[in-house]
Scaffold this active site. Structure first.
Site, PDB file in Angstrom:
ATOM      1  N   ASP A   1     -11.454  16.823 -13.371  1.00 40.81           N
ATOM      2  CA  ASP A   1     -10.735  18.092 -13.097  1.00 40.81           C
ATOM      3  C   ASP A   1      -9.481  18.101 -13.322  1.00 40.81           C
ATOM      4  O   ASP A   1      -8.749  19.139 -13.392  1.00 40.81           O
ATOM      5  CB  ASP A   1     -10.831  18.271 -11.571  1.00 40.81           C
ATOM      6  CG  ASP A   1     -12.517  18.404 -11.335  1.00 40.81           C
ATOM      7  OD1 ASP A   1     -13.244  18.818 -12.143  1.00 40.81           O
ATOM      8  OD2 ASP A   1     -12.754  17.962 -10.147  1.00 40.81           O
TER       9      ASP A   1
ATOM     10  N   SER B   1       0.831  -1.073   0.066  1.00 39.63           N
ATOM     11  CA  SER B   1       0.097  -0.072   0.026  1.00 39.63           C
ATOM     12  C   SER B   1       0.907   1.220  -0.075  1.00 39.63           C
ATOM     13  O   SER B   1       1.628   1.281  -1.118  1.00 39.63           O
ATOM     14  CB  SER B   1      -0.917   0.041   1.224  1.00 39.63           C
ATOM     15  OG  SER B   1      -2.207   0.909   1.242  1.00 39.63           O
TER      16      SER B   1
ATOM     17  N   HIS C   1      -4.001  -0.458  -4.618  1.00 35.74           N
ATOM     18  CA  HIS C   1      -5.464  -0.856  -4.399  1.00 35.74           C
ATOM     19  C   HIS C   1      -6.382  -0.654  -5.676  1.00 35.74           C
ATOM     20  O   HIS C   1      -7.284  -0.058  -5.631  1.00 35.74           O
ATOM     21  CB  HIS C   1      -6.018  -0.004  -3.350  1.00 35.74           C
ATOM     22  CG  HIS C   1      -5.284  -0.325  -1.833  1.00 35.74           C
ATOM     23  ND1 HIS C   1      -5.766  -0.946  -1.014  1.00 35.74           N
ATOM     24  CD2 HIS C   1      -4.257   0.607  -1.373  1.00 35.74           C
ATOM     25  CE1 HIS C   1      -5.035  -1.106   0.000  1.00 35.74           C
ATOM     26  NE2 HIS C   1      -4.122   0.219  -0.035  1.00 35.74           N
TER      27      HIS C   1
END
Length: 453
Positions: free
Chosen positions: A235, A212, A267
């Protein structure tokens, strides 16, 4: 046994939106304080003994060490990955592994610091991992006491001496920005003594692993700090670290720079992050993204050299997103990306960044079935706002396309205003490969386009 590594509160590596996915992305930490059961551990080690290790690259590669980068969600019964780290650190009975967990909150900020069944701070998480590595055969594993409570230790000669006695290192998950603030020197972005010592050990042949945020911090320039796919596509990206986890943020100076041949994301499938990875790569001029899935490792031999060689190991896979032939821009309807390449590599597959070559040992081409349609997909990046969404959504559509006789499939974002459409198509070079002859596992050469409308 299917438990997952410790939960880290406030994690960037597993940024959760304030919706249904918060519980999906994390797991209750107290259960992980319990030791591996003897029978369960024996079964896991038996799997490790019976499973061949990934083929080593030539011995010359070993003088630059290796990385074992996990996409998060590393389960404590993953004998393949833990065993590979131990093997690369010298093997059972010889490996000495230093555990760094500065990405976790420090004990001073943990209201449960005194409760071994509930604590989730850097010190107790370090003890958890150290115990786990010893159970997987390491001769020694110990927590390296550098975190927000012990910043001075990052330049301690005593701690450096401990680093120099190690043959491998593991960086736990949490908030990768805490690694930046605890192991790098401020705006100068220079190494602390401890990080410099780890870097030297890697160059001399040690293994550096992480899960992670502990994998994300290995990034070179433009390290991701957060973001969800839809607002990222709408954006664009912004340099910096943002309290709003939906904003696509990045640090131009990067992380520790152990891996520079592509952007890293973690992830990926469980949180639908392919969209944000593609947008950041296009915005910052990167041609390659390694999109790591959970409980799966990307092993990197000779990182940073012309001999760099990557291997996938684990239960899911790694998305290889390539933009060298793509072009992006903003039209009247919004942002678009045309001509990206999407590969999905699974365990045993290899990739050589210098040549772009992929190998798929043990897998054979899969014949498509004319009776299998590609299901409609109206949430291609698994929106945190869709309580009925499905993880691994983009991969699911890609594999369904590979299994059918269709040559093109489309999927859309859950959100609109604008709604983005992802088009996957099979050029002549496309191949779907399978180890069992029935399931599309590895995918090579899909074209990926994104359009707003």
């Amino acid at each position: 046994m299917t438990r997952t590594s410790p939960t880290h509160r406030g994690a960037i590596g597993a940024h959760a939106s304030p919706t249904h996915r918060r519980t999906f992305r994390t797991s209750a930490f107290p259960t992980h304080r319990r030791a591996l059961g003897a029978a369960c551990l024996a079964a896991a080690l038996a799997v490790l003994a019976a499973s061949p290790a990934p083929a080593d690259t030539p011995s010359a590669h070993r003088d630059r060490g290796s990385l074992v980068l996990v996409g998060g969600g590393l389960k404590d019964d993953n004998a393949q990955v833990y065993g590979e780290i131990v093997r690369r650190a010298g093997g059972p009975g010889r490996a000495r592994i230093g555990i760094l967990t500065a990405a976790s909150i420090p004990a001073a900020q943990d209201p449960d610091a005194d409760d071994p069944e509930r604590c989730s701070n850097s010190e107790c998480n370090g003890a958890y991992y150290a115990d786990l590595f010893r159970r997987y055969g390491a001769d020694d594993a110990e927590w390296i006491p550098v975190d927000l409570d012990h910043l001075a230790n990052a330049d301690s000669d005593e701690v450096v001496a401990r680093i120099n006695s190690m043959s491998g290192f593991f960086f736990g998950g949490g908030d990768q920005y805490r690694y930046v603030t605890s192991l790098l020197h401020g705006e100068r972005h220079t190494d602390s003594k401890v990080l410099a010592a780890i870097r030297a050990k890697l160059a001399a042949g040690a293994v550096v692993a992480g899960s992670s945020a502990g994998a994300q911090i290995a990034s070179g320039p433009d390290m991701l700090t957060g973001g969800d796919s839809y607002p990222a596509l709408r954006d664009g990206s912004r340099p910096g670290y943002f309290e709003d986890p939906s904003v696509l943020g990045y640090l131009p100076g990067g992380g520790f720079g152990f891996l520079r041949s592509g952007l890293l994301d973690t992830h990926t499938g469980t949180n639908g992050r392919e969209g944000r990875s593609l947008r950041l790569a296009a915005d910052t001029g990167h041609h390659t993204v390694y999109a790591l899935d959970e409980n799966t490792a990307l092993i990197v031999d000779a990182p940073g050299s012309r001999r760099e060689h990557l291997t996938v190991l684990g239960t899911q896979g790694v998305g290889l997103l390539r933009l060298s032939g793509a072009h992006a821009g903003v039209g009247p309807a919004g942002w678009h990306l045309h001509g990206a390449r999407y590969d999905y590599l699974t365990t045993g597959d290899t990739y050589t960044p210098r040549t772009g070559e992929v190998t798929t040992p043990g897998k054979e081409p899969l014949a498509p079935s004319p009776t299998v349609p590609v299901p409609a997909n109206t949430d291609v990046f698994y929106s945190p706002h869709n309580s009925r969404g499905t993880p691994y959504s983009l991969r699911g559509t890609a594999r369904a396309l590979a299994a059918s006789t269709q040559r093109t499939a489309t999927a859309t974002t859950y959100e609109s205003g604008p709604r983005f459409t992802v088009t996957l198509s099979e050029p002549r070079r496309f191949r779907a490969l399978s180890a069992d002859g029935t399931t599309a596992e590895t995918l090579l050469g899909l074209r990926l386009d994104i359009d707003a409308g």
